[in-house]
Design an enzyme around this catalytic site. Structure first.
Site, PDB file in Angstrom:
ATOM      1  CG  ASP A  61      -1.936   1.080   1.222  1.00 49.49           C
ATOM      2  OD1 ASP A  61      -2.620   1.229   0.199  1.00 49.49           O
ATOM      3  OD2 ASP A  61      -2.041   1.799   2.228  1.00 49.49           O
ATOM      4  CB  THR A  94      -1.833   6.019  -2.335  1.00 46.31           C
ATOM      5  OG1 THR A  94      -1.618   4.612  -2.243  1.00 46.31           O
ATOM      6  CG2 THR A  94      -3.056   6.386  -1.520  1.00 46.31           C
ATOM      7  CB  THR A  95       1.227   3.397  -5.820  1.00 43.74           C
ATOM      8  OG1 THR A  95       1.236   2.763  -4.534  1.00 43.74           O
ATOM      9  CG2 THR A  95       2.586   3.190  -6.481  1.00 43.74           C
TER      10      THR A  95
END
Length: 559
Positions: A61, A94-95
């Site tokens: 994550d 998010t990445t």
């Protein structure tokens, strides 16, 4: 006098100006993106983060990785904020947001070397970002609450590449079931979905329970196991004799005095329990302790009670049953009670838990997640959190996009065409923005062990031919239709990622002077007026003078 330079800053102050400042900030932003880049996609790798106390987090994550890394450099932290904002707003992507932000900086670096002014780059990036959001709206597909198959595909896509991927079909079914159960006309309140983890068993053994599961047992074996049509009290207090705030000695000179002292304690406990009994409560959740004598009184009254209930569980019970959390036992009234069709102590996943079901005032469900080890369960919980978020925003917006790098490839194609209509040097920035977006399919290919150039060429070819949903299958290396493959994600994940990445990149590009400013008021990264001036976090830029030095061991250990 005329030949001597005027000194206006203290000798301890550090300052980096002009090209050096821009280069340093760009390098910091790119380094953050590079740290997260290898986790992107179905074949992205995991990171092991080891704390100073020896605690370990193994995760794929992006936001978890960047939060746990001890990044000190203020410019790098501005890119980390992109991931945090993405997580707060849309839960997933998010990445991707960080990788796009890093590549926007990389593309800008090339333009700066060609003497394109930062303001021209900023204007071009902003125009490209607005156009990209408009284009995404045009290619988005409609999704409604009845389209269970698409919602499950969206839920499964959010789990791709994480530890839960092997069981993603089962988990996606549970997630969609949970979200649709608590959805109403006003939207989806994911606070009504309780996520409980249990070590032991396989991920596939995870289940959805229609109600609230509390990891507690009844406090006494004399109490009933089950309460039907139960009135439920939630008390943020203890059922114990109040202790004095200072140490007190009680001198007892004869047995009668001791008996009177003990009788007084018993009477106090009896009065507390009577307050509860008089309301008609069948089940009591207490956030503090319950005295042994009070337990017996409650059992004699046929009341099922649990003690030391976590505040988060108490809030969940209150939401589900409609109960009011009471701060003092003496204040409890019948109106404060909630209702549940049943409250029972059951064997859930091999351990005794209290299960609250058939609630009327609010739909509430519990996702019970299983896994072989604590680290596995923790990663499954992070995947489920992302998945719940994307299904929620899909139901709110009713819009979705194909995944697998398809939107980025389509945007790159159309933004290059749009660049021709943009005058001046901003045209170069729009083209650079298009190149930066293609870092997503390029990174997917790299992480999948494919040739990124070949993959990108094939992807461009199909989009040129008019297949807007063409994306990369990293398992086979083929470019396929993502809609048909069931790889779908919410529209808002992409618009948020592109918007926040652009804002962060633009902000960094506009900085031409980095000064260790001492104790700035407010301690924020962005400067405001004199009264609320912001600045780098406490302690100043740290190792700014040495470029990335300020990022310390946290960054070095990840590279």
């Amino acid at each position: 006098m005329g030949d001597q330079p005027m000194v206006i800053m203290s000798e301890e102050s550090q300052r980096t100006s002009g090209d050096d400042a821009q280069s340093m900030n760009i390098t910091a932003g790119k380094a953050v993106a590079e740290a997260a880049r290898t986790t992107l996609g179905p074949k992205g790798m995991d990171k092991m983060l080891v704390g100073s106390a020896g605690n370990v987090v193994v995760t794929n994550d992006g936001v978890t990785i960047l939060k746990e890394m001890e990044i000190d450099h203020p410019a790098a932290n501005m890119i980390v904020e992109v991931a945090e904002t993405q997580e707060e707003e849309v839960s997933d992507g998010t990445t991707s947001a960080v990788v796009i932000g890093g590549d926007l900086l990389s593309q800008a670096e090339d333009l700066l070397e060609q003497d394109v002014h930062p303001t021209s780059i900023e204007q071009g990036y902003r125009q490209a970002s607005e156009k990209a959001k408009q284009l995404l709206e045009e290619i988005a597909i409609d999704v409604d609450a009845n389209d269970t198959d698409t919602l499950e595909q969206i839920a499964a896509t959010a789990m791709t590449g994480k530890g839960a991927e092997n069981a993603k079909d089962r988990l996606a079914e549970l997630v969609v079931g949970a979200v649709t159960s608590v959805a109403d006309d006003t939207g989806v309140d994911t606070d009504n979905i309780k996520v409980e983890t249990l070590v032991g068993g396989a991920i596939e053994d995870s289940e959805l329970i229609d109600g609230v599961v509390v990891d507690k047992e009844r406090v006494s074996d004399s109490m009933p196991y089950f309460a039907e049509d139960a009135s439920v009290a939630v008390i943020d207090d203890s059922l114990e004799v109040a202790e004095t705030e200072i140490d007190t000695d009680v001198n007892v000179t004869n047995p009668d005095q001791l008996e009177e002292f003990l009788d007084r304690e018993q009477k106090q406990l009896r009065e507390m329990v009577d307050e509860i009994v008089d309301t008609g409560a069948d089940v009591v959740f207490v956030q503090d302790g319950i005295d042994d004598l009070a337990q017996q009184y409650l059992a004699d009254a046929g009341i099922l009670a649990a003690r030391r209930t976590k505040s988060s569980d108490a809030e969940q019970i209150a939401r589900a049953t409609g109960a009011q959390i009471v701060g003092n036992v003496s204040d409890i009234e019948t109106d404060d009670l909630g209702f549940a069709g049943s409250v029972a102590q059951q064997d859930v996943g091999g351990s005794q838990q209290l299960v609250i079901e058939d609630v009327e005032d609010a739909a509430s469900v519990t996702l019970l997640l299983r896994g072989g080890t604590e680290h596995v369960v923790d990663e499954v919980e992070r995947a489920i959190s992302d998945s719940l978020g994307v299904v929620r925003i899909t139901l709110e917006d009713g819009k979705a996009l194909p995944g697998g790098g398809a939107p980025e490839a389509q945007l790159a194609l159309e933004l290059r065409q749009f660049a021709d209509s943009v005058g001046g040097r901003e045209q170069l920035a729009v083209e650079a923005f298009a190149d930066a977006l293609e870092t997503i399919p390029r990174t997917l290919a790299e992480n999948g062990g494919l040739d990124p150039i070949d993959s990108l060429v094939e992807l461009r070819s199909q989009h040129d031919a008019g297949t807007a949903t063409a994306g990369l299958n990293v398992t086979t290396g083929d470019v396929i239709d993502m809609d048909e493959a069931g790889v779908v994600e919410p529209l808002r994940v992409k618009t948020q990622a592109i918007g926040s990445a652009t804002e962060a990149a633009v902000m960094l590009l506009r900085i031409d002077d980095v000064i260790a400013a001492g104790d700035l008021k407010g301690g924020q990264v962005n400067a405001g007026d004199d009264d609320d001036a912001g600045g780098p976090p406490a302690g100043g830029p740290g190792g700014m003078g040495g470029g990335m030095g300020g990022m310390g061991g946290g960054m070095g250990g990840m590279m």
